[in-house]
Design a protein around this motif. Structure first.
Motif, PDB file in Angstrom:
ATOM      1  N   ARG A   1      41.520  38.209  29.761  1.00 15.66           N
ATOM      2  CA  ARG A   1      41.102  38.217  28.933  1.00 15.66           C
ATOM      3  C   ARG A   1      40.839  39.602  28.420  1.00 15.66           C
ATOM      4  O   ARG A   1      39.674  39.840  29.303  1.00 15.66           O
ATOM      5  N   PHE A   2      41.107  40.205  27.129  1.00 16.00           N
ATOM      6  CA  PHE A   2      39.762  41.906  26.635  1.00 16.00           C
ATOM      7  C   PHE A   2      39.994  43.159  27.573  1.00 16.00           C
ATOM      8  O   PHE A   2      39.362  43.385  28.316  1.00 16.00           O
ATOM      9  N   HIS A   3      41.368  42.732  28.889  1.00 14.15           N
ATOM     10  CA  HIS A   3      42.005  43.933  29.350  1.00 14.15           C
ATOM     11  C   HIS A   3      40.524  43.112  30.533  1.00 14.15           C
ATOM     12  O   HIS A   3      40.409  44.367  32.178  1.00 14.15           O
ATOM     13  N   LYS A   4      39.887  41.553  31.160  1.00 17.82           N
ATOM     14  CA  LYS A   4      39.318  41.468  32.149  1.00 17.82           C
ATOM     15  C   LYS A   4      39.957  40.652  32.741  1.00 17.82           C
ATOM     16  O   LYS A   4      40.194  39.918  32.283  1.00 17.82           O
ATOM     17  N   LEU A   5      40.554  41.138  34.003  1.00 19.97           N
ATOM     18  CA  LEU A   5      40.916  40.080  34.982  1.00 19.97           C
ATOM     19  C   LEU A   5      40.055  39.125  36.064  1.00 19.97           C
ATOM     20  O   LEU A   5      39.750  39.865  36.825  1.00 19.97           O
ATOM     21  N   LYS A   6      40.066  37.906  36.436  1.00 19.96           N
ATOM     22  CA  LYS A   6      38.881  37.109  36.924  1.00 19.96           C
ATOM     23  C   LYS A   6      40.078  36.764  37.340  1.00 19.96           C
ATOM     24  O   LYS A   6      40.660  35.613  36.693  1.00 19.96           O
ATOM     25  N   CYS A   7      39.709  36.806  39.378  1.00 21.52           N
ATOM     26  CA  CYS A   7      40.494  35.931  39.888  1.00 21.52           C
ATOM     27  C   CYS A   7      39.650  35.096  41.314  1.00 21.52           C
ATOM     28  O   CYS A   7      38.743  35.286  41.291  1.00 21.52           O
ATOM     29  N   GLU A   8      40.280  33.919  41.717  1.00 20.79           N
ATOM     30  CA  GLU A   8      39.372  33.507  42.851  1.00 20.79           C
ATOM     31  C   GLU A   8      40.440  33.713  43.602  1.00 20.79           C
ATOM     32  O   GLU A   8      42.056  33.253  43.815  1.00 20.79           O
TER      33      GLU A   8
END
Lengths: 142, 84
Positions: free
Chosen positions: A113-120
């Motif tokens: 979201r909002f250009h931020k990618l967060k991954c496990e």
């Protein structure tokens, strides 16, 4: 987008590209692998006469697959001016990775979201043992 | 909801992302998240996501881009609550 098309867009030079192929691509997760060559430049010094893949390199491999390849895939429409910046890492290392070993990286999207990618992100060796796991995040900037 | 109550709630949300306690204590209407609180753009995204949860609102890209200081964020939160 195919595995080859994504890898062709990676911005790394030969000695700093830690992605061989992507085996699964979807909006929720990505999987890929890399085989560490005996000739990787860092084995000469990490450590002297005792080559073990540095944790930073394992992190880099996880980030190249789990953030950069994934980011390129998610932004598929237009990646011409795309820059992906790693913004946080929280990784645990469980087993060592030696020269010639192949690692498999699996990344699951927590959010984009909002250009931020967060991954496990999890990394496995050829025996399917977990070697590293954690959370990575980056910004996809145009 | 009063502005002061909102600012207090916002302060609680922001706290985990601020390194400098003094800056956080001095938080006011004009406080700029990036310039005054040394928050990076990635953490700003997390703050906005926390704001969504706390106020039970959905923030779109255009609104997010405005949320650079306390005053502007309060405006966006109020507007989104009103739209609910």
């Amino acid at each position: 987008m195919t595995s080859e098309e994504i890898i062709a867009q990676l911005p790394y030079g030969d000695d700093f590209c830690f992605v061989d192929e992507l085996t699964h691509l979807s909006l929720d997760k990505i999987e890929g692998n890399y085989r560490f060559k005996e000739t990787e430049y860092f084995y000469k010094s990490h450590f002297k006469n005792n080559p073990i893949t540095p944790g930073v390199i394992l992190t880099e491999c996880m980030a190249q697959i789990g953030l950069v390849c994934f980011g390129i895939y998610l932004m598929a429409e237009d990646t011409t001016a795309l820059r992906i910046v790693m913004t946080s890492t929280d990784i645990e290392f469980i087993k060592p990775v030696y020269p010639k070993e192949q690692v498999k990286v699996k990344a699951k999207k927590m959010y984009y979201r909002f250009h931020k990618l967060k991954c496990e992100v999890k990394m496995y060796n050829e025996k399917d043992e977990i070697v590293a796991k954690g959370i990575l995040a980056g910004m996809l900037i145009k | 909801m009063k502005n002061e109550t909102m600012i207090e709630q916002l302060k609680t949300i922001i706290k985990p992302y601020v390194e400098n306690e003094e800056q956080w204590n001095n938080l006011n209407d004009e406080t700029d998240f990036i310039k005054d609180l040394d928050i990076n753009s990635a953490n700003l995204v997390d703050i906005v996501l926390d704001i969504e949860d706390a106020f039970e609102i959905e923030i779109d890209n255009d609104a997010m881009e405005k949320m650079l200081n306390v005053k502007a964020s309060i405006e966006v939160i109020k507007q989104k609550i009103a739209e609910k």
